[in-house]
Scaffold this active site. Structure first.
Site, PDB file in Angstrom:
ATOM      1  N   GLU A 170     -37.892   1.615  -0.940  1.00 21.54           N
ATOM      2  CA  GLU A 170     -39.619   1.532  -0.434  1.00 21.54           C
ATOM      3  C   GLU A 170     -39.443   0.675   0.704  1.00 21.54           C
ATOM      4  OE1 GLU A 170     -42.410  -0.841  -2.872  1.00 21.54           O
ATOM      5  OE2 GLU A 170     -44.439   0.007  -1.940  1.00 21.54           O
TER       6      GLU A 170
ATOM      7  N   GLY B  62     -36.361  -7.566  -7.420  1.00 24.51           N
ATOM      8  CA  GLY B  62     -37.270  -7.820  -7.964  1.00 24.51           C
ATOM      9  C   GLY B  62     -37.148  -6.972  -8.866  1.00 24.51           C
ATOM     10  N   ALA B  63     -38.824  -5.630  -8.689  1.00 28.79           N
ATOM     11  CA  ALA B  63     -38.551  -5.146  -9.356  1.00 28.79           C
ATOM     12  C   ALA B  63     -39.601  -3.662  -8.525  1.00 28.79           C
ATOM     13  CB  ALA B  63     -39.563  -5.189 -10.793  1.00 28.79           C
ATOM     14  N   MET B  64     -39.083  -2.284  -8.687  1.00 33.56           N
ATOM     15  CA  MET B  64     -38.684  -1.758  -7.991  1.00 33.56           C
ATOM     16  C   MET B  64     -40.114  -0.346  -8.818  1.00 33.56           C
ATOM     17  SD  MET B  64     -40.876   0.146  -5.135  1.00 33.56           S
ATOM     18  CE  MET B  64     -41.258   1.154  -5.434  1.00 33.56           C
TER      19      MET B  64
ATOM     20  N   ASN C  58     -40.741   2.861  -9.127  1.00 28.76           N
ATOM     21  CA  ASN C  58     -39.670   4.562  -8.875  1.00 28.76           C
ATOM     22  C   ASN C  58     -40.323   5.166 -10.180  1.00 28.76           C
ATOM     23  OD1 ASN C  58     -38.191   3.069  -7.040  1.00 28.76           O
ATOM     24  ND2 ASN C  58     -37.182   2.173  -8.929  1.00 28.76           N
TER      25      ASN C  58
ATOM     26  N   HIS D 160     -47.117  -5.205 -13.952  1.00 25.91           N
ATOM     27  CA  HIS D 160     -47.594  -4.869 -12.472  1.00 25.91           C
ATOM     28  C   HIS D 160     -46.547  -3.238 -11.973  1.00 25.91           C
ATOM     29  CE1 HIS D 160     -47.421  -5.863  -8.248  1.00 25.91           C
ATOM     30  NE2 HIS D 160     -46.704  -4.878  -8.040  1.00 25.91           N
ATOM     31  N   GLU D 161     -45.573  -3.595 -12.564  1.00 20.57           N
ATOM     32  CA  GLU D 161     -44.907  -2.170 -12.488  1.00 20.57           C
ATOM     33  C   GLU D 161     -45.790  -0.229 -13.205  1.00 20.57           C
ATOM     34  OE1 GLU D 161     -43.200  -2.631 -10.244  1.00 20.57           O
ATOM     35  OE2 GLU D 161     -42.914  -4.447  -9.351  1.00 20.57           O
TER      36      GLU D 161
ATOM     37  N   HIS E 151     -48.382   0.461 -11.556  1.00 26.46           N
ATOM     38  CA  HIS E 151     -48.131   0.979 -10.241  1.00 26.46           C
ATOM     39  C   HIS E 151     -48.287   2.561 -10.946  1.00 26.46           C
ATOM     40  CE1 HIS E 151     -47.411  -1.355  -6.817  1.00 26.46           C
ATOM     41  NE2 HIS E 151     -46.892  -2.196  -6.848  1.00 26.46           N
TER      42      HIS E 151
ATOM     43  N   GLU F  57     -50.368  -3.552  -3.979  1.00 26.00           N
ATOM     44  CA  GLU F  57     -50.032  -4.061  -4.292  1.00 26.00           C
ATOM     45  C   GLU F  57     -51.283  -4.911  -4.285  1.00 26.00           C
ATOM     46  OE1 GLU F  57     -47.198  -4.113  -5.272  1.00 26.00           O
ATOM     47  OE2 GLU F  57     -45.837  -2.775  -4.009  1.00 26.00           O
TER      48      GLU F  57
HETATM   49 ZN   LIG Z   1     -46.159  -4.141  -6.916  1.00 26.87          ZN
END
Ligand SMILES: [Zn+2]
Length: 882
Positions: free
Chosen positions: A156, A289-291, A293, A325-326, A329, A348
């Site tokens: 991203e 961070g963190a993503m 996917n 948070h993730e 998403h 976000e």
């Molecule tokens: Zn985020």
């Protein structure tokens, strides 16, 4: 309703509606982007063979495409990829391939018009494995058995195009079926479960994964290495934690909470998590961070794993927050995706809000909104500048998309959604979110679609209120004053725009207009007594004359409040009766009004002087942050020692109440406040704190169990800033011998904080070696500048080694890192140096970041000239108490 009523009354004081939302609902054809929409992918079958030694990827793919209108050329995304073969429908039509490096596209010219309808596009290509965290990257990490290498992805907003040619814009949703060849002893993880594994060479295997549901390319994931996995069942979904061998058990806390969160979100969003599994993947470097996917969330290792031996109990709060948070998403972002990056805030802002909501649900004792007050403050600080931007903003390309991942997008988005939920009611808001999810699942949406769903569910006007916060930049200022009329108190409210801009630029900011839901309540009341939708000005009943009235009750609104003398005097008198949220909000607003020259230094420092040492952590945290800002701006000023003595005298009684060795659970606010105070007092030169930190560190070197995990970070930091050769070497030795990412980060950063110039120089040299993963390089250089107080040394080093650092750190180093780094300077001469530093401004995104940094430096310069003398005067008149 009268003032004492516990029921909130709504008074809509409506003038004309504020610039109503002009944004249309989602439409595929109208969505911005670089790629033509004449050819649309529906399914990718991708085969990748990464070579971890040569750092190259041999790849091929068959893409099912829908040709919507007859064209001879197919344009798709690719960067740093060589396409060696391109053919349509079984080789009948070989294409001429041309690459445009600047546009990051590949054009396949088939020479004659392709008939509309379904076709199969076959491509063969080679791509690269990167040293920096974009596309497919490698991470070398230490283990007991020596250094190991793994690979992972970070895509991203727009880096899938570095792995395989694709339609790399979020609106082009398709299914992805991956096959990858990896070493025999690797575990490979992707979005979906493995369907087949077969050996292909003596020490290699071919791993195939089930096809994903329709999704955007930036959500593709591949991680592979000597990994292990623990799992749990969550209502039929397999939840897993994947980590390098020997560490997966440290993911137990995350795993247990992921199971809880999955159930919570299934219910909240009204849609069951649609994949058969969800992996949480700990990556020991590459990105910070963190993503999110889909089905395979990646985390920087210390954001996911919890090691009781080296992590403070309070570290669980951060792990939960990132996880929540993730996982949010997986619905808001993955199942329903913003059509284009101009609406990134939808992903976000929503996920940032949900992380706090989930924490309040499962861990109410953490007081997440209260203790996380600083997120909104940070967003507001940036939003009060000229270089702010609306959270819905035009994004022309991927370099600008990168700049959208900022505190305005995340934190203002979070705060605005919280204010809106509060205004609409939690259940009605949730019903609107469910409608939105149901209407746009496996597809895309715009902000307007969310407002329509919320209006349909709540029957309230949302778009106009929302537009004034999402389609224009800036922070509303509500000016409140009380007067006595016939024995009753009246409160007048009017709105203005709040700004902190550099005077040197002779800058004024254009006026703006908002519809602000303003909550008002009596000091100490449990509930607000009124909500006013402020659209211009208003006057309301406010209890008995002289009664203290708090505006922005509960600190839920996204706006600043400036009180007139009467309203302010009553509040200051009632200060101790305010809720902790309101005390924090009052102090934070008072502080920035000082920075904006709208109030005298005493209007902030006076109430701070009166704070009780046993006030809540969030209240003292606000003070520590303001003091730290003052201390940094005072670098090289003759008045700094007096200022530091003043700040030590204010904070020391708070620390003395807590002491070094607290009892209790270890997961409480006192533990966190103690750590912040040790750090701050150490930085402000408290000799007692420094001596004791060094003594405890020396004991720790002999007996690691002698120091409780909660004190490891602050003690290492204080030892670091005051380090001599011996302490510096001890910190580096600890960093080098550890295989735990959180420990490596802690000790390298502590070493980089050394004020001693020789040691700072050695830290900088270290960033050129292979010893550090690329993830730590930028952070250490910044630490030398900030905690180490050596910004000039670090800047000289960056310029001297620009090519080496840039090659290793990737394109973000020049156009993101350097402008942000320069905000460690507070003078216009350095602003000029940045202005003239061409590499930072080679991309549109770089120019955006540079403009923001130039303003930040100019504001610092201005605050030094305008505000610090006022602080000096207050300090002189209020000497440290004995
Ligand atoms: Zn985020």
């Amino acid at each position: 309703m009268n003032w004492r009523s516990a029921l909130a009354a709504l008074i809509a004081l409506v003038l004309a509606s504020a610039g109503a939302s002009a944004e249309p609902s989602f439409s595929f054809d109208a969505t911005p982007g670089k790629l033509p929409k004449s050819v649309v992918p529906t399914r990718y079958a991708v085969e990748l063979a990464p070579d971890l030694q040569s750092l190259s990827i041999a790849g091929s793919e068959v893409v099912d495409v829908d040709v919507r209108e007859g064209v001879a050329r197919v344009v798709l995304s690719a960067v740093n990829i060589e396409i060696t073969e391109a053919s349509l429908d079984g080789g009948a039509k070989p294409a001429q391939v041309s690459l445009d490096a600047a546009a990051e596209t590949a054009t396949l010219d088939f020479g004659s018009v392709i008939a509309p309808g379904a076709h199969k596009l076959r491509l063969a290509f080679t791509a690269k494995i990167n040293s920096f965290g974009r596309g497919l990257f490698f991470v070398d990490y230490p283990t007991e058995a020596g250094t190991k290498r793994m690979i992972s992805t970070q895509l991203e907003p727009a880096d899938a195009r570095r792995i395989f040619p694709c339609w790399d814009e979020p609106v082009f949703k398709a299914t992805f079926a991956l096959t990858v060849t990896v070493p025999q002893n690797f575990l490979a993880v992707s979005n979906t479960p493995v369907t087949k594994e077969e050996p292909v060479a003596p020490d290699k295997k071919r791993v195939s994964f089930a096809a994903t549901p329709k999704m955007s390319s930036y959500l593709f994931v591949l991680s592979a290495g000597e990994l292990e996995r623990i799992t749990a069942d969550a209502d039929g979904v397999t939840v897993g934690v994947v980590a390098t061998r020997g560490k997966a058990e440290q993911g137990r806390f995350a795993l247990e909470n992921a199971v809880k969160l999955l159930g919570f979100y299934n219910d909240y969003f009204g849609q069951k998590y649609p994949l058969p599994k969800l992996d949480l993947i700990a990556v020991p470097g590459g990105f910070g961070g963190a993503m999110e996917n889909w089905g395979g969330i990646t985390f920087f290792e210390s954001r996911l794993l919890f090691d009781p031996a080296s992590s403070a109990d309070t570290a669980r709060r951060g792990i939960f927050s990132v996880l929540a948070h993730e996982m949010a998403h997986q619905w808001f972002g993955d199942l329903v995706t913003t059509a284009w990056w101009d609406n990134l805030w939808l992903n976000e802002g929503f996920a940032s809000w949900m992380q706090e909501k989930a924490a309040e649900r499962f861990y109410p004792q953490w007081k997440t909104w209260l203790n996380g007050y600083g997120q909104k403050q940070y967003g507001m600080a940036l939003d009060a500048r000229r270089t702010s931007h609306p959270i819905q903003q035009t994004v022309i390309d991927q370099s600008v998309a990168m700049t959208a991942f900022d505190a305005i997008t995340y934190n203002k988005g979070q705060a605005f959604i919280r204010m809106l939920e509060n205004y609409l009611g939690a259940e009605a808001f949730r019903d609107g979110v469910r409608r939105y999810m149901a209407a746009h699942a496996y597809s895309n949406a715009t902000t307007a679609d969310l407002w329509q769903a919320l209006e349909a569910a709540t029957g309230k006007k949302v778009a106009d209120i929302a537009a004034s916060f999402t389609e224009q930049e800036g922070v509303p200022l509500v000016i409140a004053e009380a007067k006595c009329e016939g024995g009753a108190q009246r409160l007048s409210l009017r709105q203005d725009r709040f700004a902190v801009v550099p005077a040197s630029a002779n800058a004024s900011v254009p006026a703006k207009h908002w519809q602000v839901p303003v909550e008002i309540g009596a000091a100490g009341a449990a509930q607000p007594s009124k909500i006013v939708l402020l659209d211009g000005s208003a006057e309301i009943d406010a209890g008995a004359c002289g009664e203290a009235v708090k505006v922005n009750f509960g600190d839920i609104g996204y706006y600043r409040v400036e009180y007139g003398p009467n309203a302010r005097a009553a509040l200051v008198k009632a200060f101790s009766r305010l809720s902790a949220e309101d005390r924090v909000n009052f102090l934070a607003d008072s502080w920035v009004l000082v920075l904006a020259s709208r109030a005298d230094a005493a209007s902030y420092l006076g109430p701070v002087d009166a704070l009780a040492p046993n006030d809540r952590r969030a209240v003292w945290d606000q003070v520590i942050n303001a003091f730290t800002q003052l201390d940094r701006l005072s670098r090289d000023r003759a008045e700094r020692p007096a200022l530091e003595a003043y700040m030590r005298a204010r904070l020391r009684p708070v620390f003395d109440r807590l002491g070094w060795d607290g009892s209790g659970s270890g997961d409480d606010d006192d533990t966190l406040l103690r750590a912040s105070l040790i750090r701050a007092l150490g930085e402000f030169g408290d000799a007692g704190i420094v001596t004791e930190a060094r003594r405890r560190f020396a004991n720790f070197l002999k007996d690691p169990k002698s120091l409780q995990p909660a004190l490891l970070d602050p003690v290492s930091h204080v030892v670091g800033i005051t380090a001599d050769r011996e302490a510096y070497d001890a910190l580096l030795a600890l960093a080098r011998k550890s295989t735990a990412t959180n420990e490596r980060v802690r000790y390298y950063h502590a070493a980089a904080s050394a004020h001693d110039a020789t040691l700072a120089g050695e830290t900088l040299s270290l960033t050129l070696t292979k010893e550090l993963p690329s993830t730590l390089v930028g952070g250490l250089i910044s630490e030398v500048a900030q905690s180490g107080r050596q910004p000039q040394l670090a800047w000289d080093f960056i310029r001297k080694n620009l090519d080496t650092l840039g090659a290793r750190q990737g394109p973000d180093f020049t156009d993101q890192f350097i402008p942000n780094f320069m905000t460690n300077f507070h003078d216009l001469a350095h602003a000029d140096e940045l202005r003239q530093f061409a590499p930072a401004q080679a991309t549109t995104g770089g120019r955006v970041t540079t403009a923001r940094a130039l303003e930040a430096i100019a504001i610092s310069d201005d605050v030094r000239a305008r505000v610090l003398p006022l602080v000096d005067r207050f300090v002189g008149e209020h000497p440290a108490r004995p």
